[in-house]
Design a protein around this motif. Structure first.
Motif, PDB file in Angstrom:
ATOM      1  N   TYR A 213      43.068  40.601   8.151  1.00 48.65           N
ATOM      2  CA  TYR A 213      43.730  40.111   9.372  1.00 48.65           C
ATOM      3  C   TYR A 213      43.063  38.822   9.847  1.00 48.65           C
ATOM      4  O   TYR A 213      43.744  37.837  10.174  1.00 48.65           O
ATOM      5  CB  TYR A 213      43.670  41.165  10.474  1.00 48.65           C
ATOM      6  CG  TYR A 213      44.220  40.675  11.793  1.00 48.65           C
ATOM      7  CD1 TYR A 213      45.575  40.743  12.080  1.00 48.65           C
ATOM      8  CD2 TYR A 213      43.374  40.116  12.751  1.00 48.65           C
ATOM      9  CE1 TYR A 213      46.083  40.270  13.289  1.00 48.65           C
ATOM     10  CE2 TYR A 213      43.856  39.639  13.954  1.00 48.65           C
ATOM     11  CZ  TYR A 213      45.222  39.715  14.216  1.00 48.65           C
ATOM     12  OH  TYR A 213      45.698  39.233  15.404  1.00 48.65           O
ATOM     13  N   LEU A 214      41.741  38.820   9.886  1.00 44.81           N
ATOM     14  CA  LEU A 214      41.025  37.626  10.344  1.00 44.81           C
ATOM     15  C   LEU A 214      41.253  36.456   9.384  1.00 44.81           C
ATOM     16  O   LEU A 214      41.435  35.312   9.814  1.00 44.81           O
ATOM     17  CB  LEU A 214      39.535  37.934  10.478  1.00 44.81           C
ATOM     18  CG  LEU A 214      39.166  38.936  11.585  1.00 44.81           C
ATOM     19  CD1 LEU A 214      37.702  39.317  11.502  1.00 44.81           C
ATOM     20  CD2 LEU A 214      39.489  38.365  12.960  1.00 44.81           C
ATOM     21  N   ALA A 215      41.243  36.752   8.083  1.00 44.26           N
ATOM     22  CA  ALA A 215      41.474  35.701   7.102  1.00 44.26           C
ATOM     23  C   ALA A 215      42.873  35.116   7.237  1.00 44.26           C
ATOM     24  O   ALA A 215      43.072  33.892   7.161  1.00 44.26           O
ATOM     25  CB  ALA A 215      41.259  36.245   5.695  1.00 44.26           C
ATOM     26  N   ASP A 216      43.859  35.978   7.463  1.00 45.81           N
ATOM     27  CA  ASP A 216      45.236  35.506   7.626  1.00 45.81           C
ATOM     28  C   ASP A 216      45.402  34.610   8.848  1.00 45.81           C
ATOM     29  O   ASP A 216      46.351  33.827   8.921  1.00 45.81           O
ATOM     30  CB  ASP A 216      46.191  36.708   7.746  1.00 45.81           C
ATOM     31  CG  ASP A 216      46.331  37.471   6.437  1.00 45.81           C
ATOM     32  OD1 ASP A 216      45.968  36.922   5.385  1.00 45.81           O
ATOM     33  OD2 ASP A 216      46.806  38.626   6.483  1.00 45.81           O
ATOM     34  N   HIS A 217      44.478  34.757   9.799  1.00 45.96           N
ATOM     35  CA  HIS A 217      44.555  33.961  11.025  1.00 45.96           C
ATOM     36  C   HIS A 217      43.482  32.868  11.067  1.00 45.96           C
ATOM     37  O   HIS A 217      43.201  32.313  12.132  1.00 45.96           O
ATOM     38  CB  HIS A 217      44.462  34.869  12.246  1.00 45.96           C
ATOM     39  CG  HIS A 217      45.666  35.736  12.430  1.00 45.96           C
ATOM     40  ND1 HIS A 217      45.873  36.880  11.689  1.00 45.96           N
ATOM     41  CD2 HIS A 217      46.750  35.608  13.243  1.00 45.96           C
ATOM     42  CE1 HIS A 217      47.025  37.434  12.054  1.00 45.96           C
ATOM     43  NE2 HIS A 217      47.572  36.688  12.993  1.00 45.96           N
ATOM     44  N   GLY A 218      42.897  32.586   9.920  1.00 47.00           N
ATOM     45  CA  GLY A 218      42.061  31.400   9.817  1.00 47.00           C
ATOM     46  C   GLY A 218      40.563  31.580   9.860  1.00 47.00           C
ATOM     47  O   GLY A 218      39.827  30.590   9.864  1.00 47.00           O
ATOM     48  N   ALA A 219      40.058  32.810   9.877  1.00 46.46           N
ATOM     49  CA  ALA A 219      38.612  33.042   9.913  1.00 46.46           C
ATOM     50  C   ALA A 219      38.128  33.511   8.540  1.00 46.46           C
ATOM     51  O   ALA A 219      38.625  34.497   7.997  1.00 46.46           O
ATOM     52  CB  ALA A 219      38.259  34.080  10.966  1.00 46.46           C
ATOM     53  N   VAL A 220      37.141  32.820   8.000  1.00 44.01           N
ATOM     54  CA  VAL A 220      36.592  33.148   6.685  1.00 44.01           C
ATOM     55  C   VAL A 220      35.219  33.791   6.867  1.00 44.01           C
ATOM     56  O   VAL A 220      34.334  33.208   7.512  1.00 44.01           O
ATOM     57  CB  VAL A 220      36.464  31.897   5.810  1.00 44.01           C
ATOM     58  CG1 VAL A 220      35.854  32.249   4.457  1.00 44.01           C
ATOM     59  CG2 VAL A 220      37.820  31.230   5.623  1.00 44.01           C
ATOM     60  N   ILE A 221      35.040  34.994   6.320  1.00 46.19           N
ATOM     61  CA  ILE A 221      33.765  35.714   6.420  1.00 46.19           C
ATOM     62  C   ILE A 221      33.028  35.616   5.093  1.00 46.19           C
ATOM     63  O   ILE A 221      33.563  35.981   4.045  1.00 46.19           O
ATOM     64  CB  ILE A 221      33.990  37.186   6.797  1.00 46.19           C
ATOM     65  CG1 ILE A 221      34.682  37.290   8.161  1.00 46.19           C
ATOM     66  CG2 ILE A 221      32.651  37.932   6.830  1.00 46.19           C
ATOM     67  CD1 ILE A 221      35.020  38.716   8.568  1.00 46.19           C
ATOM     68  N   HIS A 222      31.795  35.122   5.140  1.00 44.06           N
ATOM     69  CA  HIS A 222      30.933  35.039   3.961  1.00 44.06           C
ATOM     70  C   HIS A 222      29.871  36.138   4.060  1.00 44.06           C
ATOM     71  O   HIS A 222      28.973  36.043   4.911  1.00 44.06           O
ATOM     72  CB  HIS A 222      30.257  33.668   3.874  1.00 44.06           C
ATOM     73  CG  HIS A 222      31.201  32.526   3.704  1.00 44.06           C
ATOM     74  ND1 HIS A 222      31.592  32.059   2.457  1.00 44.06           N
ATOM     75  CD2 HIS A 222      31.834  31.751   4.610  1.00 44.06           C
ATOM     76  CE1 HIS A 222      32.424  31.043   2.614  1.00 44.06           C
ATOM     77  NE2 HIS A 222      32.596  30.836   3.905  1.00 44.06           N
ATOM     78  N   THR A 223      29.960  37.169   3.241  1.00 43.70           N
ATOM     79  CA  THR A 223      28.939  38.205   3.209  1.00 43.70           C
ATOM     80  C   THR A 223      27.850  37.822   2.213  1.00 43.70           C
ATOM     81  O   THR A 223      27.985  36.862   1.460  1.00 43.70           O
ATOM     82  CB  THR A 223      29.548  39.558   2.831  1.00 43.70           C
ATOM     83  OG1 THR A 223      30.261  39.432   1.590  1.00 43.70           O
ATOM     84  CG2 THR A 223      30.510  40.044   3.907  1.00 43.70           C
ATOM     85  N   SER A 224      26.749  38.575   2.225  1.00 42.28           N
ATOM     86  CA  SER A 224      25.589  38.278   1.362  1.00 42.28           C
ATOM     87  C   SER A 224      25.160  36.816   1.511  1.00 42.28           C
ATOM     88  O   SER A 224      24.811  36.151   0.533  1.00 42.28           O
ATOM     89  CB  SER A 224      25.912  38.602  -0.104  1.00 42.28           C
ATOM     90  OG  SER A 224      26.259  39.959  -0.257  1.00 42.28           O
ATOM     91  N   THR A 225      25.205  36.333   2.740  1.00 45.32           N
ATOM     92  CA  THR A 225      24.881  34.933   3.042  1.00 45.32           C
ATOM     93  C   THR A 225      23.846  34.896   4.171  1.00 45.32           C
ATOM     94  O   THR A 225      24.192  34.680   5.337  1.00 45.32           O
ATOM     95  CB  THR A 225      26.148  34.158   3.440  1.00 45.32           C
ATOM     96  OG1 THR A 225      27.152  34.344   2.435  1.00 45.32           O
ATOM     97  CG2 THR A 225      25.862  32.664   3.591  1.00 45.32           C
TER      98      THR A 225
END
Length: 392
Positions: A213-225
């Motif tokens: 949902y967040l990605a579809d609305h423009g937020a990119v989450i980088h895990t293991s970062t």
């Protein structure tokens, strides 16, 4: 007259006052640094500008019974041997017979270089307002600066608060784009998380829904970062630099620094309490909320600190304090979660309810559930009048 002092008017402190009020021969004193209570679980909405401060706050004095003494002051030290509390700008310490410490949380920067200097923490109403001002100023100023970093936003951490803040952010960004005539294609919302996954307390399918949902609305989450350094214009992780002029810090929290300043044995300003929620060798001192570390008898691990468990702790502390005054034995604290609700903006969310999270919900129906939970909390803390005011 037995003097009971409560430190902090958050979820735990206010519930303790309400549970203890009316006991014969007991005088209650509440100490808080601000004259108002704020709903900590709604701070992210003020930070992003989808809510106003007066919608998540209420006047403490008006919510208290008249015979409770309320003092606006900053606690600097607790002396459990002398049974005194030192308050800033007051020459004489406050004395008590019983003490309930519920001092709340502070942002945790984990000693990361530049985090304290350049990132915007979310701790209270004032810091939430500071985030909003900074965000809006950067976006509004882009037409003049033409600095693309003014259109880049980094959220550090992908825990519960971080994800809820991201949800509010992606909801509001379209209106900000329109208001400030911004190029939508240049907006970047980035979330950096050291752990390999987000929201570990939720079923993976619900996590996948939230992330998508967040990605579809423009937020990119980088895990293991993991974050190595914060600079005025970005965040460094290994060999990668993420550029942004707005950096919001929600990596985690610790308890109030007053705990360490007072010489308590602690880790991240949290005290490992006895099962009765008392301080070891001091049954007259109860420690609850964000400054307590309470072991789960089943797993041996400490319970996560949430508003829900803080309220449960306060209710149990009132029961145990009454037991002491009546000459009866105290009982160990047990806890069973009612469930967890995570918003993804004002109208969408995910939730796990029931025994062991047997009921799993996602989408728009969760937003109504979240509102019901918040309204009930306000009513139980401060009465029907404040709840109705927040509904208007």
């Amino acid at each position: 007259m037995t003097e009971v002092v409560v430190l902090g008017a958050g979820y735990a402190g206010l519930r303790a006052i309400r549970e203890l009020h009316g006991m014969p021969n007991v005088h209650l004193t509440l100490i808080n640094r601000d004259p108002y209570h704020y709903e900590a679980t709604a701070l992210h909405t003020v930070a992003i500008g989808t809510n106003e401060p007066d919608h998540i706050t209420f006047d403490i004095k008006q919510a208290l019974p008249e015979d409770v003494t309320f003092t606006v002051a900053t606690v600097t030290k607790i002396d459990v041997e002398a049974k005194t509390i030192t308050l800033a700008d007051q020459s004489q310490p406050l004395t008590y017979d019983y003490l309930i410490t519920a001092l709340g949380f502070e942002s945790e920067d984990f000693g990361i270089k530049g985090a304290d200097e350049y990132a915007l923490p979310l701790e209270n109403v004032k810091t939430a307002e500071a985030i909003r001002r900074h965000l809006e100023d950067r976006l509004a100023g882009y037409q003049e600066t033409q600095d693309e970093n003014d259109l880049h936003i980094i959220v550090c951490g992908a825990g519960f608060t971080s994800v809820e803040l991201l949800g509010e952010l992606v909801h509001r960004i379209p209106s900000l784009i329109e208001e400030y005539h911004l190029p939508a294609e240049l907006i970047q919302i980035t979330c950096l998380e050291a752990a390999p996954k987000v929201l570990p307390m939720f079923d993976q399918k619900l996590v996948d829904y939230a992330v998508q949902y967040l990605a579809d609305h423009g937020a990119v989450i980088h895990t293991s970062t993991p974050i190595d350094e914060v600079t005025p214009t970005g965040v460094k992780s290994g060999d990668t630099t993420f550029n942004a002029n707005t950096i919001i810090w929600t990596t985690g929290v610790r308890g109030s620094h007053v705990i360490a300043d007072s010489g308590f044995q602690q880790k991240r300003n949290r005290v490992a309490v006895d099962p009765t929620l008392t301080l070891k060798d001091h049954p007259e001192v109860f420690i609850i909320g964000d400054v307590s570390a309470v072991p789960d008898p089943a797993s041996g691990r400490f319970y996560p600190t949430t508003g829900q468990i803080s309220i449960a702790q306060a209710t149990h502390v009132a029961k145990n304090l009454r037991a002491q005054l009546d000459g009866n034995a105290m009982t160990p604290f047990t806890y069973k979660s009612l469930g967890t609700v995570c918003s993804l903006g004002p109208s969408v969310g995910i939730a796990e309810l029931g025994d062991r999270g047997s009921m799993k919900l996602r989408g728009r129906k969760v937003s109504l559930l979240k509102k019901m939970v918040n309204d009930r909390t306000i009513m139980e803390e401060s009465g029907v009048g404040n709840m109705l005011r927040h509904l208007s």
